[in-house]
Design an enzyme around this catalytic site. Structure first.
Site, PDB file in Angstrom:
ATOM      1  N   GLU A   3       0.700   6.788   9.129  1.00  0.00           N
ATOM      2  CA  GLU A   3      -0.405   7.675   9.497  1.00  0.00           C
ATOM      3  C   GLU A   3      -1.336   7.706   8.301  1.00  0.00           C
ATOM      4  O   GLU A   3      -1.034   8.307   7.274  1.00  0.00           O
ATOM      5  CB  GLU A   3       0.126   9.071   9.856  1.00  0.00           C
ATOM      6  CG  GLU A   3      -0.874   9.925  10.603  1.00  0.00           C
ATOM      7  CD  GLU A   3      -1.861  10.606   9.684  1.00  0.00           C
ATOM      8  OE1 GLU A   3      -3.016  10.117   9.593  1.00  0.00           O
ATOM      9  OE2 GLU A   3      -1.499  11.595   9.059  1.00  0.00           O
ATOM     10  N   LEU A   4      -2.490   7.042   8.448  1.00  0.00           N
ATOM     11  CA  LEU A   4      -3.364   6.795   7.306  1.00  0.00           C
ATOM     12  C   LEU A   4      -4.682   7.556   7.448  1.00  0.00           C
ATOM     13  O   LEU A   4      -4.694   8.665   7.958  1.00  0.00           O
ATOM     14  CB  LEU A   4      -3.551   5.281   7.158  1.00  0.00           C
ATOM     15  CG  LEU A   4      -2.225   4.481   7.123  1.00  0.00           C
ATOM     16  CD1 LEU A   4      -2.494   2.983   7.036  1.00  0.00           C
ATOM     17  CD2 LEU A   4      -1.330   4.946   5.987  1.00  0.00           C
ATOM     18  N   GLU A  31     -13.518   7.261   3.368  1.00  0.00           N
ATOM     19  CA  GLU A  31     -12.935   8.584   3.584  1.00  0.00           C
ATOM     20  C   GLU A  31     -13.247   9.483   2.385  1.00  0.00           C
ATOM     21  O   GLU A  31     -12.945   9.136   1.248  1.00  0.00           O
ATOM     22  CB  GLU A  31     -11.427   8.468   3.779  1.00  0.00           C
ATOM     23  CG  GLU A  31     -10.768   9.784   4.125  1.00  0.00           C
ATOM     24  CD  GLU A  31      -9.280   9.629   4.412  1.00  0.00           C
ATOM     25  OE1 GLU A  31      -8.768  10.380   5.260  1.00  0.00           O
ATOM     26  OE2 GLU A  31      -8.637   8.758   3.778  1.00  0.00           O
ATOM     27  N   SER A  81      -2.614   7.394   2.105  1.00  0.00           N
ATOM     28  CA  SER A  81      -3.856   6.629   2.031  1.00  0.00           C
ATOM     29  C   SER A  81      -3.705   5.250   2.652  1.00  0.00           C
ATOM     30  O   SER A  81      -2.599   4.697   2.743  1.00  0.00           O
ATOM     31  CB  SER A  81      -4.295   6.484   0.571  1.00  0.00           C
ATOM     32  OG  SER A  81      -3.420   5.596  -0.116  1.00  0.00           O
ATOM     33  N   CYS A  83      -6.794  13.917   7.031  1.00  0.00           N
ATOM     34  CA  CYS A  83      -7.136  12.556   7.463  1.00  0.00           C
ATOM     35  C   CYS A  83      -8.157  12.552   8.593  1.00  0.00           C
ATOM     36  O   CYS A  83      -8.852  11.560   8.788  1.00  0.00           O
ATOM     37  CB  CYS A  83      -5.877  11.823   7.919  1.00  0.00           C
ATOM     38  SG  CYS A  83      -4.640  11.621   6.629  1.00  0.00           S
TER      39      CYS A  83
END
Length: 479
Positions: free
Chosen positions: A255-256, A383, A236, A289
């Site tokens: 890597e979000l 998100e 996250s 994601c």
């Protein structure tokens, strides 16, 4: 593999530290989000376990760095073979602990074997460059080369949504580059990663080169410890920001998250776009994601596209993850489903319209399609990480390109169009990690450089690109 399997006895997970399997003083239960039974008992790693793992990884640095590239490549090929042999067992464990449809779990393990093979190929391609020293009077007569060396110890923290594939995207490049590794998987998906590590170790990995820790308690010290040289995290945005603030001078790859923007222009292949948008909004129960979340559709084709998306959503089979006929299983747990349900409910209360959707059943949510949404709704600007999408009409696309570039997110976006001019404009003007033309935001191939900008992260995954991040440059000048 039959549906259910709720009576299977829980499995026992152990840490792997310094070449030895180890139990923990405390354990935690891992539950099946669909059936509710206990799938496994996970060790809860202690500060001592962390200390031992880091010492082991530190001690293995020399052996890994001294291993020739061809030997690292052969080791990774053997690991890929072992993962392929155990694909059904690993996939079954993944579906039981995460609620992911078994057909998707099997595909993920197959891809994981492929990732290790890509890493094996890259292990013998790690290159530096010649520096033309005679470009200046001071350098004339000298020879300069930039060489690449392993960073040392890589700390890898992986999520639950693609637990094995994303573990391979960290472990594979780390070993290919000549590093040692301390891996901490999500406590919500430890069993499949444990089985993956068992397979990798059959390849003859040097003692101490691969170590595993479990539970979140050790994570803060893991990323901060001076014995760690590089931190790779997938998860996250809030946690990613905490890591970035705490690691000091360490290099990181983060890597979000993102909000899955995908455009469907008036000249698009409407049928292909509708099918892809529907399926990539709910695939993995929307827990990706880059899952399709915000679909922007040209006003001229809005009605036809909306009808096609709804038809496709109606054809997708939700149900028991262990049934091979099921295409979408559950979210990771009931709390996650309640969170997504709340986002949808708040949007409906603020004026959105649900074209598809329905009641939650435990950790399972039906595919949801919303229209009449507003840009300030959380279902649009945050998100979702669940099986929901919104359809938003547009007349002029340039303003939307600017809005995405100005937003905090920048992972990937997709655009369906037959206009080369529009595709190039999207690539040139949308500030994001990737633009997928005639594909959705969720498209990913394992060899490509994958990652985001702005709050969506830094660094790139993909064997070649991860290896580049997990090595450091050293200049060699010969006078």
């Amino acid at each position: 593999m039959s549906p259910g399997n709720s009576t299977t006895a829980p499995e026992h997970i152990r840490m792997h530290i310094g070449g030895q399997w180890r139990d923990a003083e405390q354990v935690a239960q891992v539950k099946n989000p669909y059936a509710g039974n206990i799938v496994a008992h996970m060790p809860v790693s202690s500060p001592r376990d962390l200390d031992d793992a880091l010492n082991a990884a530190r001690g293995a640095r020399a052996a890994m760095a001294d291993m020739p590239g061809y030997e690292r490549a052969a080791m990774l090929q053997r690991a890929a073979d072992q993962v392929a042999k155990r694909a059904e067992d690993i996939a079954r464990a993944m579906s039981l602990e995460t609620g992911k449809a078994l057909r998707d779990s099997l595909l993920e393990v197959q891809r994981t074997s492929g990732v290790l093979r890509l890493c094996a190929e890259e292990a013998v391609r790690i290159q530096g460059e010649h520096v033309p020293m005679d470009a200046s009077a001071l350098g004339a007569g000298k020879i300069g080369m930039v060489m690449r060396f392993p960073v040392g110890v890589v700390a890898a923290i992986t999520p639950f949504n693609a637990p094995v594939n994303l573990a391979a995207h960290k472990l594979g490049p780390a070993l290919a580059a000549g590093n040692s590794l301390v891996l901490k998987p999500s406590p919500k998906a430890p069993l499949s990663v444990h089985k993956f590590i068992e397979a990798v170790l059959e390849a003859g990995v040097p003692e101490g080169a691969v170590n595993t820790l479990y539970g979140d308690a050790v994570a803060p010290q893991l990323i901060c410890d001076p014995r760690v040289d590089f931190v790779s995290f997938t998860g996250s945005i809030p946690v990613g920001k905490i890591i970035r603030d705490r690691v000091g001078m360490k290099r990181v790859a983060l890597e979000l998250g993102g909000v899955g923007p995908t455009f469907v222009h008036r000249d698009a292949n409407l049928k292909a776009a509708a099918i892809a948008c529907a399926r990539n909004a709910v695939g993995l129960a929307g827990q990706s994601c880059v899952s399709v979340q915000n679909v922007f559709v040209h006003q001229a084709i809005l009605e036809e596209f909306t009808e096609a998306v709804c038809r496709e959503m109606d054809s997708i089979r939700f149900g028991d993850p262990m049934d091979m006929a099921t295409e979408v299983g559950t979210l990771i747990d009931e709390q996650a489903a309640i969170r997504v349900e709340g986002m949808i409910t708040r949007a409906l209360e603020s004026g959105a319209t649900a074209l598809r959707g329905g009641a939650r059943a435990g950790a399972q949510l039906p595919g949801t399609i919303l229209t009449n949404v507003k840009s300030n709704m959380s279902i649009v600007c945050d998100e979702i990480f669940g099986p929901a999408m919104s359809i938003q009409p547009y007349e002029q696309v340039e303003a939307l390109f600017s809005a995405i570039s100005d937003s905090p997110y920048g992972l990937q976006c997709g655009i369906y169009t037959n206009s080369l001019d529009l595709a190039l404009k999207a690539i040139k003007t949308i500030r994001t990690g990737g633009v997928i033309v005639n594909g959705t935001s969720r498209w990913r191939s394992d060899q490509m450089p994958y990652g985001g900008v702005k709050d969506s992260g830094m660094g790139r995954e993909g064997p070649k690109y991860s290896i580049r991040d997990m090595t450091e440059e050293r200049l060699f000048v010969l006078n």
